[in-house]
Design a protein around this motif. Structure first.
Motif, PDB file in Angstrom:
ATOM      1  N   SER A 195      37.648 -30.710 -40.746  1.00  8.70           N
ATOM      2  CA  SER A 195      39.013 -31.208 -40.911  1.00  8.70           C
ATOM      3  C   SER A 195      39.001 -32.726 -40.787  1.00  8.70           C
ATOM      4  N   GLN A 196      39.980 -33.355 -41.439  1.00  9.53           N
ATOM      5  CA  GLN A 196      40.081 -34.813 -41.447  1.00  9.53           C
ATOM      6  C   GLN A 196      41.453 -35.228 -40.933  1.00  9.53           C
ATOM      7  N   ASP A 197      41.496 -36.384 -40.272  1.00 13.71           N
ATOM      8  CA  ASP A 197      42.746 -36.864 -39.700  1.00 13.71           C
ATOM      9  C   ASP A 197      43.586 -37.566 -40.772  1.00 13.71           C
ATOM     10  N   LYS A 198      43.095 -38.716 -41.252  1.00 16.73           N
ATOM     11  CA  LYS A 198      43.784 -39.468 -42.304  1.00 16.73           C
ATOM     12  C   LYS A 198      42.752 -39.900 -43.334  1.00 16.73           C
ATOM     13  N   PRO A 199      42.473 -39.026 -44.308  1.00 16.61           N
ATOM     14  CA  PRO A 199      41.402 -39.292 -45.276  1.00 16.61           C
ATOM     15  C   PRO A 199      41.817 -40.281 -46.364  1.00 16.61           C
ATOM     16  N   ILE A 200      41.763 -41.560 -46.040  1.00 14.87           N
ATOM     17  CA  ILE A 200      42.183 -42.615 -46.960  1.00 14.87           C
ATOM     18  C   ILE A 200      40.996 -43.530 -47.236  1.00 14.87           C
ATOM     19  N   LYS A 201      40.791 -43.826 -48.493  1.00 15.75           N
ATOM     20  CA  LYS A 201      39.651 -44.646 -48.899  1.00 15.75           C
ATOM     21  C   LYS A 201      39.718 -46.030 -48.261  1.00 15.75           C
ATOM     22  N   ASN A 202      38.544 -46.470 -47.786  1.00 13.28           N
ATOM     23  CA  ASN A 202      38.367 -47.795 -47.182  1.00 13.28           C
ATOM     24  C   ASN A 202      39.087 -47.945 -45.839  1.00 13.28           C
ATOM     25  N   GLN A 203      39.494 -46.837 -45.251  1.00 11.81           N
ATOM     26  CA  GLN A 203      40.095 -46.894 -43.925  1.00 11.81           C
ATOM     27  C   GLN A 203      39.324 -46.005 -42.956  1.00 11.81           C
ATOM     28  N   GLU A 204      39.401 -46.360 -41.690  1.00 15.84           N
ATOM     29  CA  GLU A 204      38.688 -45.576 -40.666  1.00 15.84           C
ATOM     30  C   GLU A 204      39.378 -44.238 -40.437  1.00 15.84           C
ATOM     31  N   ASP A 205      38.580 -43.203 -40.251  1.00 16.32           N
ATOM     32  CA  ASP A 205      39.106 -41.863 -40.058  1.00 16.32           C
ATOM     33  C   ASP A 205      38.221 -41.115 -39.064  1.00 16.32           C
ATOM     34  N   LYS A 206      38.708 -39.959 -38.620  1.00 20.61           N
ATOM     35  CA  LYS A 206      37.940 -39.096 -37.718  1.00 20.61           C
ATOM     36  C   LYS A 206      37.720 -37.746 -38.400  1.00 20.61           C
ATOM     37  N   ILE A 207      36.448 -37.347 -38.526  1.00 25.03           N
ATOM     38  CA  ILE A 207      36.101 -36.042 -39.081  1.00 25.03           C
ATOM     39  C   ILE A 207      35.813 -35.092 -37.917  1.00 25.03           C
ATOM     40  N   ILE A 208      36.478 -33.937 -37.928  1.00 23.44           N
ATOM     41  CA  ILE A 208      36.253 -32.915 -36.901  1.00 23.44           C
ATOM     42  C   ILE A 208      35.397 -31.810 -37.510  1.00 23.44           C
ATOM     43  N   PHE A 209      34.231 -31.580 -36.914  1.00 25.54           N
ATOM     44  CA  PHE A 209      33.299 -30.549 -37.380  1.00 25.54           C
ATOM     45  C   PHE A 209      33.306 -29.411 -36.369  1.00 25.54           C
ATOM     46  N   LYS A 210      33.619 -28.193 -36.846  1.00 23.43           N
ATOM     47  CA  LYS A 210      33.730 -27.029 -35.967  1.00 23.43           C
ATOM     48  C   LYS A 210      32.612 -26.049 -36.270  1.00 23.43           C
ATOM     49  N   VAL A 211      31.878 -25.654 -35.225  1.00 23.50           N
ATOM     50  CA  VAL A 211      30.795 -24.675 -35.337  1.00 23.50           C
ATOM     51  C   VAL A 211      31.230 -23.407 -34.615  1.00 23.50           C
ATOM     52  N   ILE A 212      31.320 -22.289 -35.358  1.00 21.78           N
ATOM     53  CA  ILE A 212      31.810 -21.024 -34.807  1.00 21.78           C
ATOM     54  C   ILE A 212      30.678 -20.003 -34.794  1.00 21.78           C
ATOM     55  N   ASN A 213      30.497 -19.335 -33.668  1.00 26.11           N
ATOM     56  CA  ASN A 213      29.492 -18.276 -33.562  1.00 26.11           C
ATOM     57  C   ASN A 213      30.190 -16.925 -33.643  1.00 26.11           C
ATOM     58  N   LYS A 214      30.100 -16.272 -34.816  1.00 28.97           N
ATOM     59  CA  LYS A 214      30.735 -14.978 -35.041  1.00 28.97           C
ATOM     60  C   LYS A 214      29.812 -13.807 -34.730  1.00 28.97           C
ATOM     61  N   GLY A 215      28.569 -14.098 -34.351  1.00 26.66           N
ATOM     62  CA  GLY A 215      27.610 -13.028 -34.091  1.00 26.66           C
ATOM     63  C   GLY A 215      27.703 -12.488 -32.679  1.00 26.66           C
ATOM     64  N   PHE A 216      26.908 -11.445 -32.409  1.00 29.38           N
ATOM     65  CA  PHE A 216      26.864 -10.854 -31.074  1.00 29.38           C
ATOM     66  C   PHE A 216      25.943 -11.624 -30.135  1.00 29.38           C
ATOM     67  N   GLY A 217      25.011 -12.392 -30.690  1.00 30.30           N
ATOM     68  CA  GLY A 217      24.054 -13.123 -29.867  1.00 30.30           C
ATOM     69  C   GLY A 217      24.429 -14.583 -29.723  1.00 30.30           C
ATOM     70  N   ASP A 218      24.001 -15.183 -28.610  1.00 28.94           N
ATOM     71  CA  ASP A 218      24.255 -16.601 -28.373  1.00 28.94           C
ATOM     72  C   ASP A 218      23.332 -17.462 -29.238  1.00 28.94           C
ATOM     73  N   ALA A 219      23.837 -18.607 -29.655  1.00 24.86           N
ATOM     74  CA  ALA A 219      23.015 -19.614 -30.333  1.00 24.86           C
ATOM     75  C   ALA A 219      22.636 -20.661 -29.289  1.00 24.86           C
ATOM     76  N   LYS A 220      21.334 -20.894 -29.131  1.00 29.59           N
ATOM     77  CA  LYS A 220      20.852 -21.768 -28.057  1.00 29.59           C
ATOM     78  C   LYS A 220      20.240 -23.047 -28.618  1.00 29.59           C
ATOM     79  N   PHE A 221      20.302 -24.094 -27.812  1.00 28.70           N
ATOM     80  CA  PHE A 221      19.693 -25.389 -28.144  1.00 28.70           C
ATOM     81  C   PHE A 221      20.193 -25.900 -29.512  1.00 28.70           C
ATOM     82  N   VAL A 222      21.509 -25.866 -29.682  1.00 28.60           N
ATOM     83  CA  VAL A 222      22.106 -26.247 -30.965  1.00 28.60           C
ATOM     84  C   VAL A 222      22.168 -27.769 -31.092  1.00 28.60           C
TER      85      VAL A 222
END
Length: 269
Positions: A124-151
């Motif tokens: 997701s993006q906060d204010k995606p405007i060319k030549n301006q500063e923005d914040k990108i939010i990257f979400k990692v979801i674990n839908k499996g039954f096992g844990d993901a380690k050392f990510v």
């Protein structure tokens, strides 16, 4: 003296790894190692207080195993949906009759419950405007039954300048959980791409690598104003209006002063 306890031996036990909510088989091979037949052979599993259920009977029996012969006993068990991955011990009881004497042995069978991690990603993006500063939010979801380690997440900038660290260590992402990361950027092109390499280890400590390529949406400043992402800067307009009012007021004062002066001069003549 003849050791009757060794008359019936477990030749082999084979089990398949099982996952939460799934079914697996346990196969036991018994061998009669003495020169006597064994009768009324029974093999039963004890699943009490364990996160397993028997698919079918948890006990099998056979009328007789002749001397030197082998027989297989096969059971099906199902793991609970919410079972925790790891190693479990299932106890058993083996009973039989030899030379009119009842014998019984007990032991346990090791069962491994495996669970795979299943990662999915979103951006997701906060204010995606060319030549301006923005914040990108990257979400990692674990839908499996096992844990993901050392990510670990390593970002590869494509079409934008990265203002923060490009590599972030998350650690563990538990089953049915998620983690979010934020990256400060400045967009340089109309079609940038969020590209990242995600490394982690699964239940068996096997290293896995996933690559993410997600196109980013960028707007011009005019389009962003139209969509309401940012407000139009009306400061220059307001400043012009204020200056105009000041000039009008000054002009009004000058004209009024001249009119008074003209009226005064006329009355003096």
């Amino acid at each position: 003296m003849l050791n009757l306890a060794s008359a019936l031996t477990i030749n082999s036990i084979s089990t398949d790894a099982i996952s939460p909510g799934q079914t697996s088989k346990i196969n036991i091979e018994l061998k009669n190692t003495l020169d006597d037949d064994v009768k009324d052979v029974s093999f039963s599993l004890n699943l009490v207080n364990l996160p397993f259920t028997s698919v079918g009977s948890s006990e099998e029996s056979i009328e007789k195993i002749n001397e030197g012969d082998e027989e297989d006993f096969t059971f099906s068990i199902k793991a609970a949906n919410d079972i925790k991955p790891g190693d479990y011990q299932v106890s058993y009881i083996l009973s039989y009759e030899i030379r009119n004497e009842q014998k019984q042995r007990s032991g346990s069978i090791g069962i491994t419950v495996k669970a795979d991690s299943e990662l999915s990603f979103s951006v997701s993006q906060d204010k995606p405007i060319k030549n301006q500063e923005d914040k990108i939010i990257f979400k990692v979801i674990n839908k499996g039954f096992g844990d993901a380690k050392f990510v670990t997440v390593k970002l590869i900038p494509e079409g934008f300048t990265l203002l923060s660290e490009n590599e972030v260590y998350i650690g563990s992402i538990d089953s049915d959980d998620f983690e979010t990361l934020s990256f400060n950027v400045i967009y340089k092109t109309d079609k940038p791409t969020f590209s990242a390499i995600i490394e982690y280890k699964d239940f068996d400590n096997k290293k896995l690598i996933k690559t993410v390529n997600i196109p980013l949406i960028i707007y011009s400043k005019e389009k962003a104003i139209e969509l309401g992402l940012i407000s139009k800067n009306n400061a220059p307009l307001y400043a012009a209006i204020i200056i105009s009012l000041i000039l009008i007021f000054i002009l009004y004062r000058v004209i009024k002063r001249r009119m008074r002066q003209a009226k005064r001069n006329k009355s003096e003549q």
